[in-house]
Design an enzyme around this catalytic site. Structure first.
Site, PDB file in Angstrom:
ATOM      1  N   MET A  22       0.837  -1.159  -0.015  1.00  0.00           N
ATOM      2  CA  MET A  22       0.232  -0.057  -0.014  1.00  0.00           C
ATOM      3  C   MET A  22       0.805   1.381  -0.084  1.00  0.00           C
ATOM      4  O   MET A  22       0.327   2.317   0.201  1.00  0.00           O
ATOM      5  CB  MET A  22      -0.816   0.093   1.297  1.00  0.00           C
ATOM      6  CG  MET A  22      -2.018  -1.214   1.236  1.00  0.00           C
ATOM      7  SD  MET A  22      -3.678  -0.845   2.023  1.00  0.00           S
ATOM      8  CE  MET A  22      -2.868  -0.585   3.684  1.00  0.00           C
ATOM      9  N   HIS A  62       9.034   1.115   3.580  1.00  0.00           N
ATOM     10  CA  HIS A  62       9.964   1.182   4.509  1.00  0.00           C
ATOM     11  C   HIS A  62      10.792  -0.096   4.214  1.00  0.00           C
ATOM     12  O   HIS A  62      10.491  -0.846   3.350  1.00  0.00           O
ATOM     13  CB  HIS A  62       9.331   1.369   5.870  1.00  0.00           C
ATOM     14  CG  HIS A  62       8.136   0.314   6.151  1.00  0.00           C
ATOM     15  ND1 HIS A  62       8.491  -1.108   6.103  1.00  0.00           N
ATOM     16  CD2 HIS A  62       7.204   0.125   6.134  1.00  0.00           C
ATOM     17  CE1 HIS A  62       7.450  -1.809   6.226  1.00  0.00           C
ATOM     18  NE2 HIS A  62       6.424  -1.009   6.325  1.00  0.00           N
ATOM     19  N   HIS A  83       9.274  -3.535   3.189  1.00  0.00           N
ATOM     20  CA  HIS A  83       8.819  -3.504   1.965  1.00  0.00           C
ATOM     21  C   HIS A  83      10.179  -3.727   1.139  1.00  0.00           C
ATOM     22  O   HIS A  83       9.993  -4.609   0.126  1.00  0.00           O
ATOM     23  CB  HIS A  83       8.086  -2.320   1.646  1.00  0.00           C
ATOM     24  CG  HIS A  83       6.902  -1.943   2.194  1.00  0.00           C
ATOM     25  ND1 HIS A  83       6.735  -0.663   2.840  1.00  0.00           N
ATOM     26  CD2 HIS A  83       5.521  -2.306   2.082  1.00  0.00           C
ATOM     27  CE1 HIS A  83       5.545  -0.738   3.425  1.00  0.00           C
ATOM     28  NE2 HIS A  83       4.730  -1.663   3.042  1.00  0.00           N
TER      29      HIS A  83
HETATM   30  P1  AMP Z   1       1.377  -2.996   3.459  1.00  0.00           P
HETATM   31  O1  AMP Z   1       2.149  -2.045   2.411  1.00  0.00           O
HETATM   32  O2  AMP Z   1       1.561  -2.743   4.875  1.00  0.00           O
HETATM   33  O3  AMP Z   1       0.223  -3.638   2.958  1.00  0.00           O
HETATM   34  O4  AMP Z   1       2.339  -4.319   3.308  1.00  0.00           O
HETATM   35  C1  AMP Z   1       2.843  -4.580   2.239  1.00  0.00           C
HETATM   36  C2  AMP Z   1       3.624  -6.025   2.327  1.00  0.00           C
HETATM   37  O5  AMP Z   1       4.690  -5.623   2.952  1.00  0.00           O
HETATM   38  C3  AMP Z   1       2.686  -6.982   3.150  1.00  0.00           C
HETATM   39  O6  AMP Z   1       3.419  -8.594   2.539  1.00  0.00           O
HETATM   40  C4  AMP Z   1       3.366  -6.819   4.595  1.00  0.00           C
HETATM   41  O7  AMP Z   1       3.376  -7.939   5.394  1.00  0.00           O
HETATM   42  C5  AMP Z   1       4.865  -6.604   4.231  1.00  0.00           C
HETATM   43  N1  AMP Z   1       5.570  -5.750   5.432  1.00  0.00           N
HETATM   44  C6  AMP Z   1       4.955  -4.704   6.122  1.00  0.00           C
HETATM   45  N2  AMP Z   1       5.704  -4.332   7.139  1.00  0.00           N
HETATM   46  C7  AMP Z   1       6.836  -5.370   7.257  1.00  0.00           C
HETATM   47  C8  AMP Z   1       7.695  -5.566   7.910  1.00  0.00           C
HETATM   48  N3  AMP Z   1       8.100  -4.960   9.102  1.00  0.00           N
HETATM   49  N4  AMP Z   1       8.805  -6.745   7.788  1.00  0.00           N
HETATM   50  C9  AMP Z   1       8.503  -7.454   6.678  1.00  0.00           C
HETATM   51  N5  AMP Z   1       7.441  -7.197   5.968  1.00  0.00           N
HETATM   52  C10 AMP Z   1       6.607  -6.132   6.027  1.00  0.00           C
END
Ligand code: AMP
Length: 284
Positions: free
Chosen positions: A30, A34, A37
């Site tokens: 999304m 960081h 990602h």
């Molecule tokens: P999001 O943008 O929050 O929907 O996350 C996108 C992807 O990044 C998802 O598969 C999350 O599980 C992964 N993700 C988010 N935060 C972390 C983190 N701290 N460590 C590893 N993967 C992450």
């Protein structure tokens, strides 16, 4: 690196990649990227020839009282970060492209989707499964990488790939943390400096509970109590859930068994910010 917003443009590109017998990996996000990602992008690059990163704040996975409108967005920053991590394409569609007027198809997930996040955020996993199915159909990846940070989401996508016969190989990447143990998250940008420091209590509590389990505690209620009590050392924390369950199935037996893999799952509010974290533990 190319930034794509149009489905037909993506289709042309993926057709050419596939004609050259190259493998495509997808990292769905999304945005507001960081290091968590970026670790997924690095992993994707090792496993495939071309890496697509989708950046899309999916409105249908947010509840009416959740933070969809204030969710942090910065595409220019994301483009630079994704490129530096090795992404080849960014797919950043508009809501009109993803859900044109009259849109009406959704994927209902059962089983593990009803617990924890599913219970606290009704409709969340329906929104996640629907957008991931759309991304699979648009990009046609061979490989998809998700983060263990969203452990229940990983279980659901793994099941959904098998249930719906998607020809996609799923990989799960480990949780990347701040130096104080706080799991990296786009939502951490909502925290004040004080809250960010205090948020280390979540990882500390997971570790304390892990130690108790390593010392032989197998009773689920007692394990849950250790986790909750440790979190409550931080005054003002609001626990949404803090529980243990069998890894994979999220079953809640009275007692865990030696040799079993279990997961500790936490969702808690610091101020107005909802944070989630988890830890997988193999019982000796
Ligand atoms: P999001 O943008 O929050 O929907 O996350 C996108 C992807 O990044 C998802 O598969 C999350 O599980 C992964 N993700 C988010 N935060 C972390 C983190 N701290 N460590 C590893 N993967 C992450």
């Amino acid at each position: 690196m190319k930034i794509l917003t149009d489905i037909y443009e993506v289709r042309d590109i993926t057709k050419n990649i596939k004609a050259e017998k190259q493998r495509i990996a997808l990292v769905p996000t999304m945005g507001y990227l960081h290091e968590g990602h970026l670790s997924l992008i690095t992993e994707a690059k090792k496993k495939a020839d071309k890496v697509f990163v989708s950046i899309y704040v999916n409105p249908i996975q947010f509840g009416p009282k959740e933070d969809f409108s204030k969710y942090p967005r910065d595409l220019d920053r994301d483009v630079n970060l994704a490129q530096s991590a090795g992404a080849d394409f960014i797919f950043s569609p508009s809501n009109d492209v993803m859900y044109p007027s009259g849109y009406g198809s959704f994927i209902e997930m059962g089983g593990v989707a009803d617990k924890f996040e599913g219970e606290k955020r009704p409709g969340h996993f329906k929104g996640v499964a629907t957008v991931v199915a759309k991304l699979f159909n648009i990009i046609q990846p061979d490989i998809v990488i998700f983060g263990q940070k969203d452990y229940q989401q990983c279980l659901i996508i793994d099941k959904f790939i098998r249930d719906l016969n998607f020809n996609v190989e799923m990989h799960i990447a480990p949780i990347i943390r701040e130096r104080n143990g706080l799991a990296k998250s786009s939502r951490n940008s909502y925290l004040t400096d004080k809250e960010r420091a205090e948020a280390s209590i979540i990882f500390e509590s997971l570790k304390v509970t892990n130690q108790a389990i390593n010392k032989g505690e197998l009773n689920r209620a007692k394990i849950n109590a250790i986790l909750s009590e440790s979190l409550r050392f931080l005054q003002g924390i609001k626990i949404d859930y803090a529980e243990s369950a069998v890894a994979g199935t999220l079953e809640k037996p009275d007692n865990f068994l030696p040799g079993q893999e279990i997961v500790l799952l936490v969702a808690a509010y610091l101020g107005n910010t909802r944070l989630i974290d988890n830890m997988l533990i193999k019982i000796k």
